[in-house]
Write a protein that holds these residues in place. Structure first.
Motif, short mmCIF file in Angstrom:
data_model
loop_
_atom_site.label_atom_id
_atom_site.label_comp_id
_atom_site.label_asym_id
_atom_site.label_seq_id
_atom_site.Cartn_x
_atom_site.Cartn_y
_atom_site.Cartn_z
N CYS A 93 -11.45 9.07 -3.63
CA CYS A 93 -10.15 9.23 -3.46
C CYS A 93 -9.80 8.30 -4.83
O CYS A 93 -10.15 7.34 -5.26
N THR A 143 -6.48 7.93 -5.54
CA THR A 143 -4.87 7.57 -5.47
C THR A 143 -4.63 6.24 -5.77
O THR A 143 -5.28 5.36 -5.10
N CYS A 158 -4.44 3.12 -3.02
CA CYS A 158 -5.31 3.57 -1.77
C CYS A 158 -6.60 2.60 -1.58
O CYS A 158 -7.00 2.11 -2.65
N CYS A 200 -8.84 12.30 2.26
CA CYS A 200 -9.23 10.69 1.99
C CYS A 200 -8.64 10.47 3.75
O CYS A 200 -7.37 10.33 3.75
N CYS A 244 -5.92 4.58 4.79
CA CYS A 244 -5.97 5.52 3.64
C CYS A 244 -4.76 6.41 3.23
O CYS A 244 -3.96 6.56 4.15
N CYS A 245 -4.75 6.72 2.23
CA CYS A 245 -3.76 7.81 1.57
C CYS A 245 -3.33 9.11 2.27
O CYS A 245 -2.45 9.80 2.45
ZN LIG Z 1 -7.05 7.59 -0.61
#
Ligand SMILES: [Zn+2]
Length: 109
Positions: free
Chosen positions: A53, A55, A58, A84, A89-90
């Motif tokens: 991930c 992001t 995150c 994810c 998490c995001c």
């Molecule tokens: Zn994430």
């Protein structure tokens, strides 16, 4: 021969209950993994993949994980996704870093 998988810290950390009940300070994310090479997906094919991930913010950011069994569906990128999905998490798509076709392919029912 793509990733060095000798790092013992990749496994799920949610089973660690030895910490006291206070939120630990957030560790800074690890450096981002190198940009993946383009992956040529064959349809209806099983792969072993690594993904992360990317992001910002995150809790799983930049943490490279592996999936030993990943199906390519029809081979089109919009159907080849890893979400994810760990706790907190995001929930966005992860970036697939590497993919290695399984040989032999698993037998399907
Ligand atoms: Zn994430």
């Amino acid at each position: 021969m793509t990733e060095d998988s000798s790092d013992p810290d990749i496994t799920d950390s949610t089973t660690d209950v030895t910490e006291p009940a206070w939120p630990p300070p957030a560790d800074p994310p690890p450096p981002p993994p190198p940009a993946p090479d383009p992956i040529t997906w064959e349809p209806q094919t099983w792969y072993s993949i690594t993904f992360a991930c990317l992001t910002p913010g995150c809790s799983q950011q930049n943490i490279v994980k592996a999936a030993p069994m990943f199906y390519s569906n029809n081979g089109q990128l919009k159907f080849i996704r890893v979400v994810c999905a760990a706790d907190g998490c995001c929930g966005k798509d992860c970036t697939i870093l590497t993919a290695q076709k399984l040989d032999p392919q698993p037998i399907e029912e």
